[in-house]
Design a protein around this motif. Sequence first.
Motif, PDB file in Angstrom:
ATOM      1  N   TYR A  26       0.815  -1.217   0.000  1.00 38.94           N
ATOM      2  CA  TYR A  26       0.000   0.000   0.000  1.00 38.94           C
ATOM      3  C   TYR A  26       0.849   1.268   0.000  1.00 38.94           C
ATOM      4  O   TYR A  26       0.363   2.340   0.391  1.00 38.94           O
ATOM      5  CB  TYR A  26      -0.997  -0.036   1.166  1.00 38.94           C
ATOM      6  N   SER A  27       2.082   1.155  -0.486  1.00 40.10           N
ATOM      7  CA  SER A  27       2.959   2.313  -0.682  1.00 40.10           C
ATOM      8  C   SER A  27       3.263   2.421  -2.171  1.00 40.10           C
ATOM      9  O   SER A  27       4.249   1.855  -2.655  1.00 40.10           O
ATOM     10  CB  SER A  27       4.258   2.152   0.119  1.00 40.10           C
ATOM     11  N   PRO A  28       2.432   3.142  -2.936  1.00 40.56           N
ATOM     12  CA  PRO A  28       2.572   3.149  -4.401  1.00 40.56           C
ATOM     13  C   PRO A  28       3.935   3.612  -4.904  1.00 40.56           C
ATOM     14  O   PRO A  28       4.406   3.129  -5.934  1.00 40.56           O
ATOM     15  CB  PRO A  28       1.468   4.115  -4.849  1.00 40.56           C
ATOM     16  N   SER A  29       4.585   4.498  -4.174  1.00 40.53           N
ATOM     17  CA  SER A  29       5.873   5.018  -4.650  1.00 40.53           C
ATOM     18  C   SER A  29       6.957   3.946  -4.645  1.00 40.53           C
ATOM     19  O   SER A  29       7.971   4.091  -5.338  1.00 40.53           O
ATOM     20  CB  SER A  29       6.309   6.221  -3.803  1.00 40.53           C
ATOM     21  N   TRP A  31       6.674   1.133  -5.985  1.00 41.64           N
ATOM     22  CA  TRP A  31       6.471   0.285  -7.156  1.00 41.64           C
ATOM     23  C   TRP A  31       6.774   0.994  -8.466  1.00 41.64           C
ATOM     24  O   TRP A  31       6.522   0.435  -9.543  1.00 41.64           O
ATOM     25  CB  TRP A  31       5.033  -0.253  -7.154  1.00 41.64           C
ATOM     26  N   SER A 163      -6.593   7.119  -7.219  1.00 39.09           N
ATOM     27  CA  SER A 163      -6.148   6.597  -5.936  1.00 39.09           C
ATOM     28  C   SER A 163      -7.236   6.838  -4.878  1.00 39.09           C
ATOM     29  O   SER A 163      -8.335   6.329  -5.011  1.00 39.09           O
ATOM     30  CB  SER A 163      -4.801   7.233  -5.563  1.00 39.09           C
ATOM     31  N   SER A 193      -6.713   3.517 -10.501  1.00 32.31           N
ATOM     32  CA  SER A 193      -5.781   3.040  -9.467  1.00 32.31           C
ATOM     33  C   SER A 193      -6.319   3.303  -8.065  1.00 32.31           C
ATOM     34  O   SER A 193      -5.665   3.914  -7.226  1.00 32.31           O
ATOM     35  CB  SER A 193      -4.403   3.697  -9.632  1.00 32.31           C
ATOM     36  N   ASP A 248       1.136  -0.834 -10.960  1.00 32.45           N
ATOM     37  CA  ASP A 248       0.564  -0.704  -9.624  1.00 32.45           C
ATOM     38  C   ASP A 248       0.878  -1.989  -8.863  1.00 32.45           C
ATOM     39  O   ASP A 248       1.156  -3.038  -9.459  1.00 32.45           O
ATOM     40  CB  ASP A 248      -0.951  -0.511  -9.710  1.00 32.45           C
ATOM     41  N   SER A 249       0.805  -1.920  -7.533  1.00 32.01           N
ATOM     42  CA  SER A 249       1.139  -3.091  -6.729  1.00 32.01           C
ATOM     43  C   SER A 249       0.093  -4.192  -6.897  1.00 32.01           C
ATOM     44  O   SER A 249      -1.046  -3.923  -7.309  1.00 32.01           O
ATOM     45  CB  SER A 249       1.234  -2.705  -5.248  1.00 32.01           C
ATOM     46  N   PHE A 252      -3.192  -3.301  -5.262  1.00 30.26           N
ATOM     47  CA  PHE A 252      -4.012  -2.354  -6.024  1.00 30.26           C
ATOM     48  C   PHE A 252      -4.691  -3.067  -7.192  1.00 30.26           C
ATOM     49  O   PHE A 252      -5.847  -2.782  -7.515  1.00 30.26           O
ATOM     50  CB  PHE A 252      -3.169  -1.171  -6.505  1.00 30.26           C
ATOM     51  N   ASP A 279       2.968   3.275 -14.073  1.00 32.60           N
ATOM     52  CA  ASP A 279       2.844   3.027 -12.644  1.00 32.60           C
ATOM     53  C   ASP A 279       1.729   3.898 -12.067  1.00 32.60           C
ATOM     54  O   ASP A 279       0.973   4.546 -12.799  1.00 32.60           O
ATOM     55  CB  ASP A 279       4.187   3.248 -11.930  1.00 32.60           C
ATOM     56  N   HIS A 280       1.646   3.932 -10.757  1.00 34.77           N
ATOM     57  CA  HIS A 280       0.550   4.590 -10.047  1.00 34.77           C
ATOM     58  C   HIS A 280       0.476   6.085 -10.332  1.00 34.77           C
ATOM     59  O   HIS A 280      -0.604   6.680 -10.276  1.00 34.77           O
ATOM     60  CB  HIS A 280       0.737   4.348  -8.542  1.00 34.77           C
TER      61      HIS A 280
END
Length: 306
Positions: A26-29, A31, A163, A193, A248-249, A252, A279-280
């Motif tokens: 749950y930390s998009p940065s 990824w 998000s 996302s 995205d993870s 997500f 990505d996110h």
Amino acid sequence: MDVLGGGGGRGAPWRKMSKEELENQYSPSRWVVRRGAEEAMRTYSQIGDEATKKARATGRILLDVPYGDGEGEKMDIYFPEEVSEALPFLVFFHGGYWQSGSKDTSAFMVSPLTAQGVAVVIVAYDIAPKGTLDKMVDQVTRSVASVQKQYPGNRGIHLCGHSAGAHLAAMMLLANWTKLGVTPNLKGLFLVSGIYDLEPVMHTSENAPLLVTLEDARRNSPQWHLEMAPAQPADPGCRVLVIVGQHDSPEFHRQSREFYEALRRGSWEASFEELRDVDHFEILWNLTQKDYVLTQIILKTIFQES
């Protein structure tokens, strides 16, 4: 050590994750694939700031239009050059884990959409810790109702959120419009996302400013509502596009896929789209480009439904 908790989610694979893995998911940065976390966040902010300055410098704009009495209850409305009584509207809710972000740096998609005849509304809401989730949901509900009241001849209102903003947009599927005295002409939602089951977020550091309890999480989780008591679409023609980036993870991705499946079970006209090689953050900042695949999806959907 597994994360504790009961209920929620079909299979709920997140419950078997350690706190460290859940934090990672749950930390998009963490990824991003083409830059480090800090650089990704700087780039995201810079592109949003530049896009907003460009939109404000070149178009017909109403800034800080109130949709309520609260200090933070404002929205910016960007119009195309040809203004008519019957414009299609896109209403955007920014992300930032319900605790950061601003309408003043979130006009990513304004220039490409207004150039094609779409009015764009960027909504502010009270982020945490000033705002609770209940308050944010109430605020964005009133913002949508306000657009309908101000522009009753619109050719359709489409909601878009990224998000945390996708979560807020999704909650509009459950809104009680009767108490606001207006039913918005909702024609579509673009959920980018997003997070639709808030319970896993309770077990991460993102909950520190939010202070979400289990009751709060369920009350404000569109996934939980659709699974417990499926809402039926008020307008069968309202389309819901659930969109996620390739990078995205996995959590997500799971959240997006399961929300899409819940919508389909509830007879919503829903579709699922994974956008390749983004990505996110890229998935949103690329909306500054008129030829970007998501920009084109949004325009095609709006003008099919208008």
